[in-house]
Design a protein around this motif. Structure first.
Motif, mmCIF file in Angstrom:
data_model
loop_
_atom_site.group_PDB
_atom_site.id
_atom_site.type_symbol
_atom_site.label_atom_id
_atom_site.label_comp_id
_atom_site.label_asym_id
_atom_site.label_seq_id
_atom_site.Cartn_x
_atom_site.Cartn_y
_atom_site.Cartn_z
ATOM 1 N N ILE A 42 0.837 -1.200 0.000
ATOM 2 C CA ILE A 42 0.000 0.000 0.000
ATOM 3 C C ILE A 42 0.872 1.251 0.000
ATOM 4 C CG2 ILE A 42 -1.589 1.356 1.430
ATOM 5 C CD1 ILE A 42 -2.946 -1.316 2.181
ATOM 6 N N THR A 43 1.909 1.249 0.831
ATOM 7 C CA THR A 43 2.815 2.401 0.894
ATOM 8 C C THR A 43 3.514 2.618 -0.443
ATOM 9 O OG1 THR A 43 3.147 2.004 3.257
ATOM 10 C CG2 THR A 43 4.761 3.396 2.133
ATOM 11 N N ARG A 44 3.984 1.537 -1.050
ATOM 12 C CA ARG A 44 4.674 1.656 -2.338
ATOM 13 C C ARG A 44 3.724 2.164 -3.419
ATOM 14 N NH1 ARG A 44 5.001 -1.498 -6.642
ATOM 15 N NH2 ARG A 44 3.993 -3.244 -5.622
ATOM 16 N N LEU A 45 2.516 1.630 -3.462
ATOM 17 C CA LEU A 45 1.563 2.025 -4.499
ATOM 18 C C LEU A 45 1.026 3.438 -4.302
ATOM 19 C CD1 LEU A 45 -0.403 -1.324 -4.853
ATOM 20 C CD2 LEU A 45 1.181 -0.309 -6.503
ATOM 21 N N SER A 46 1.043 3.932 -3.069
ATOM 22 C CA SER A 46 0.535 5.282 -2.810
ATOM 23 C C SER A 46 1.344 6.348 -3.547
ATOM 24 C CB SER A 46 0.534 5.569 -1.310
ATOM 25 O OG SER A 46 1.855 5.705 -0.820
ATOM 26 N N LYS A 47 2.572 6.016 -3.915
ATOM 27 C CA LYS A 47 3.421 6.973 -4.633
ATOM 28 C C LYS A 47 2.928 7.241 -6.051
ATOM 29 C CE LYS A 47 7.406 5.374 -2.069
ATOM 30 N NZ LYS A 47 8.670 4.630 -2.119
ATOM 31 N N PRO A 52 -2.408 13.424 -2.006
ATOM 32 C CA PRO A 52 -1.468 13.332 -0.891
ATOM 33 C C PRO A 52 -1.291 11.879 -0.432
ATOM 34 C CG PRO A 52 -2.957 15.160 -0.540
ATOM 35 C CD PRO A 52 -3.468 14.405 -1.749
ATOM 36 N N LYS A 53 -0.067 11.546 -0.046
ATOM 37 C CA LYS A 53 0.271 10.169 0.310
ATOM 38 C C LYS A 53 -0.662 9.605 1.379
ATOM 39 C CE LYS A 53 4.133 7.343 1.849
ATOM 40 N NZ LYS A 53 5.548 7.312 2.191
ATOM 41 N N GLU A 54 -0.947 10.380 2.420
ATOM 42 C CA GLU A 54 -1.809 9.906 3.505
ATOM 43 C C GLU A 54 -3.220 9.597 2.999
ATOM 44 O OE1 GLU A 54 -0.123 12.876 3.684
ATOM 45 O OE2 GLU A 54 1.567 12.129 4.879
ATOM 46 N N ASP A 55 -3.724 10.443 2.101
ATOM 47 C CA ASP A 55 -5.058 10.217 1.540
ATOM 48 C C ASP A 55 -5.077 8.971 0.660
ATOM 49 O OD1 ASP A 55 -5.939 12.485 2.821
ATOM 50 O OD2 ASP A 55 -5.835 13.764 1.033
ATOM 51 N N ALA A 56 -4.020 8.780 -0.116
ATOM 52 C CA ALA A 56 -3.938 7.596 -0.973
ATOM 53 C C ALA A 56 -3.902 6.321 -0.132
ATOM 54 C CB ALA A 56 -2.705 7.680 -1.865
ATOM 55 N N ILE A 57 -3.110 6.333 0.929
ATOM 56 C CA ILE A 57 -3.028 5.163 1.806
ATOM 57 C C ILE A 57 -4.379 4.889 2.442
ATOM 58 C CG2 ILE A 57 -2.036 4.335 3.987
ATOM 59 C CD1 ILE A 57 0.605 5.718 3.122
ATOM 60 N N GLN A 58 -5.022 5.919 2.939
ATOM 61 C CA GLN A 58 -6.330 5.747 3.582
ATOM 62 C C GLN A 58 -7.367 5.229 2.589
ATOM 63 O OE1 GLN A 58 -6.697 6.076 6.864
ATOM 64 N NE2 GLN A 58 -8.746 5.266 6.651
ATOM 65 N N SER A 59 -7.343 5.726 1.374
ATOM 66 C CA SER A 59 -8.282 5.261 0.352
ATOM 67 C C SER A 59 -8.086 3.787 0.043
ATOM 68 C CB SER A 59 -8.121 6.075 -0.936
ATOM 69 O OG SER A 59 -8.489 7.399 -0.728
ATOM 70 N N MET A 60 -6.832 3.374 -0.081
ATOM 71 C CA MET A 60 -6.565 1.961 -0.371
ATOM 72 C C MET A 60 -6.970 1.065 0.795
ATOM 73 S SD MET A 60 -3.112 1.757 -2.637
ATOM 74 C CE MET A 60 -2.191 3.111 -1.954
#
Length: 71
Positions: A42-47, A52-60
């Motif tokens: 999840i962290t790798r794909l959030s890039k 924003p990284k935090e929003d991408a992680i939360q969405s996933m």
């Protein structure tokens, strides 16, 4: 290097037991173990997501939770 206590390998049986616990008993610990297992991915794909990284992680994580909770 991986974190201690965070196994990166999980058998199919172990994973399915965690999913079953999360679905049937709403087991928070099981869901946390699933999130921990997928956290590096999840962290790798959030890039690659344009937000924003935090929003991408939360969405996933939200999508993963919704996917698992569907029976």
């Amino acid at each position: 290097m991986e974190k201690e206590g965070a196994p990166r390998f999980m058998s199919d049986d172990e994973f399915m037991k965690l999913v079953e616990l999360a679905q049937t008993e709403s087991d928070v610990e099981a869901m946390n173990a699933i999130f921990q297992y997928f956290d590096p991915d999840i962290t790798r794909l959030s890039k690659f997501i344009r937000m924003p990284k935090e929003d991408a992680i939360q969405s996933m994580k939200t999508e993963l939770l919704e996917f698992i909770m569907k029976k």
